[in-house]
Write a protein that holds these residues in place. Structure first.
Motif, PDB file in Angstrom:
ATOM      1  N   ARG A  13       0.834  -1.203   0.000  1.00 48.95           N
ATOM      2  CA  ARG A  13       0.000   0.000   0.000  1.00 48.95           C
ATOM      3  C   ARG A  13       0.868   1.252   0.000  1.00 48.95           C
ATOM      4  O   ARG A  13       0.572   2.238  -0.675  1.00 48.95           O
ATOM      5  CB  ARG A  13      -0.948  -0.007   1.199  1.00 48.95           C
ATOM      6  N   ASP A  20       1.485   6.460  -6.998  1.00 49.98           N
ATOM      7  CA  ASP A  20       0.287   7.172  -7.452  1.00 49.98           C
ATOM      8  C   ASP A  20       0.327   8.649  -7.089  1.00 49.98           C
ATOM      9  O   ASP A  20      -0.159   9.498  -7.845  1.00 49.98           O
ATOM     10  CB  ASP A  20      -0.974   6.537  -6.860  1.00 49.98           C
ATOM     11  N   ARG A  75      -1.135  -3.659  -7.211  1.00 53.05           N
ATOM     12  CA  ARG A  75      -2.484  -3.128  -7.435  1.00 53.05           C
ATOM     13  C   ARG A  75      -3.527  -4.244  -7.334  1.00 53.05           C
ATOM     14  O   ARG A  75      -4.591  -4.065  -6.746  1.00 53.05           O
ATOM     15  CB  ARG A  75      -2.573  -2.473  -8.813  1.00 53.05           C
ATOM     16  N   ARG A  79      -6.328  -4.556  -4.482  1.00 53.29           N
ATOM     17  CA  ARG A  79      -7.730  -4.515  -4.919  1.00 53.29           C
ATOM     18  C   ARG A  79      -8.512  -5.666  -4.298  1.00 53.29           C
ATOM     19  O   ARG A  79      -9.612  -5.480  -3.770  1.00 53.29           O
ATOM     20  CB  ARG A  79      -7.800  -4.593  -6.448  1.00 53.29           C
ATOM     21  N   SER A 161      -4.991   0.395 -13.974  1.00 45.89           N
ATOM     22  CA  SER A 161      -5.216  -0.816 -13.193  1.00 45.89           C
ATOM     23  C   SER A 161      -5.474  -2.025 -14.077  1.00 45.89           C
ATOM     24  O   SER A 161      -4.990  -3.119 -13.807  1.00 45.89           O
ATOM     25  CB  SER A 161      -6.410  -0.614 -12.254  1.00 45.89           C
ATOM     26  N   HIS A 267      -5.233   4.384  -6.150  1.00 41.00           N
ATOM     27  CA  HIS A 267      -5.669   3.491  -5.086  1.00 41.00           C
ATOM     28  C   HIS A 267      -5.747   4.177  -3.714  1.00 41.00           C
ATOM     29  O   HIS A 267      -6.729   4.001  -2.997  1.00 41.00           O
ATOM     30  CB  HIS A 267      -4.755   2.267  -5.011  1.00 41.00           C
ATOM     31  N   ILE A 275     -13.700   1.090  -4.413  1.00 40.50           N
ATOM     32  CA  ILE A 275     -13.074  -0.222  -4.605  1.00 40.50           C
ATOM     33  C   ILE A 275     -14.105  -1.246  -5.050  1.00 40.50           C
ATOM     34  O   ILE A 275     -13.880  -2.036  -5.972  1.00 40.50           O
ATOM     35  CB  ILE A 275     -12.392  -0.690  -3.308  1.00 40.50           C
TER      36      ILE A 275
END
Length: 303
Positions: A13, A20, A75, A79, A161, A267, A275
């Motif tokens: 993360r 990002d 990712r 997710r 993504s 994200h 999400i």
């Protein structure tokens, strides 16, 4: 026993947030950590994978080749992790989702997928912005959108993504007849549209004369122009309407080049509701890709 590397989600993360958001400081602000703590987590992740994953060039952070591969997996892992977490937190899912869709793609299909989700979750509100792909992505970069679907020129585009391939099809009115030998009237979006570019490239390569007989930014106007016989156009299966027919090489029309379309989001900026919507969209796209439809998912993670 195999020596299994445990890629902890908090490290992944941090990595995704740094990429990002473009800076250790910004990632720390979002994650509630200090810059030294973010740097320590990034070094720990590099130790786990055994390779550098980012490099600093001036003030810009760039991914190494190993970092690009890891980002794809990170990712996907996050997710799925966040999808599971949001399931058990589903009573709290609410809010406004800001979504960007491209003018020159199957907006009707995507709107149907998105509104299907919101009908199932009445506590979620939508704000949908339609524009050219470049404009949609610029709004995402400026944090004016939560997620976006746009045309992709580069498989390693920022915030990408998932991507899939779309092959445009030639469309005309059912009773329309065109003679490529004397030139083809086109109904098209304004310059900058990927579908317009594909039509011109295909006709030029086949040495077929053409002229733009109708230009307009909206998909409804373009569909009406085709149905009324003003010209042929490049559409998707999802934007074909009654009163249209598909043109192919037997009609003298050359195949149109494929277009890559992508799902984009930051994200660390995305809520639980976002999400879950991302996963709903991916599920529907995978279903479309499993059939003989023109839209199909790539057989590998996007890198």
């Amino acid at each position: 026993m195999r020596n299994i590397i445990n890629l902890q989600t908090d490290l992944l993360r941090t990595f995704v947030s740094v990429i990002d958001l473009g800076a250790y400081t910004k990632a720390g602000e979002v994650l509630g950590r200090t810059q030294p703590a973010i740097s320590l987590q990034m070094r720990r992740l590099e130790e786990l994978v055994g390779s550098p994953i980012v490099k600093q060039v001036g003030r810009t952070l760039l991914l190494t080749s190993e970092g690009e591969i890891l980002l794809s997996y990170a990712r996907e892992i996050l997710r799925l992790n966040d999808e599971a977490a949001s399931y058990f937190n589903r009573a709290k899912i609410a809010g406004v989702l800001r979504i960007g869709l491209p003018n020159d793609y199957a907006v009707a299909f995507l709107q149907g997928v998105i509104t299907e989700y919101t009908r199932q979750h009445s506590e979620i509100s939508l704000e949908i912005y339609c524009g050219w792909s470049a404009e949609v992505l610029e709004r995402l970069r400026a944090d004016e959108l939560d997620l976006a679907i746009a045309m992709v020129d580069n498989e390693r585009a920022q915030y990408l993504s998932r991507s899939w391939i779309e092959r445009p099809i030639w469309a005309a009115a059912e009773n329309a007849r065109f003679d490529p030998a004397t030139g083809v009237p086109l109904a098209a979006h304004p310059e900058g549209c990927a579908y317009r570019a594909r039509m011109i490239q295909a006709l030029d390569a086949a040495r077929i004369r053409w002229r733009v007989a109708y230009t307009g930014p909206g998909i409804s106007g373009l569909q009406n122009a085709v149905i009324n016989g003003l010209g042929a156009s490049a559409l998707t299966r999802y934007t074909m309407r009654p009163g249209m027919r598909v043109l192919d090489e037997s009609d003298g029309f050359p195949p149109l080049a494929e277009i890559r379309v992508g799902l984009f989001y930051k994200h660390p900026r995305l809520s639980d509701a976002g999400i879950r919507l991302v996963n709903h969209i991916i599920s529907r796209l995978d279903e479309a890709g499993a059939s003989a439809d023109p839209v199909r998912r790539e057989g590998k993670l996007t890198r």
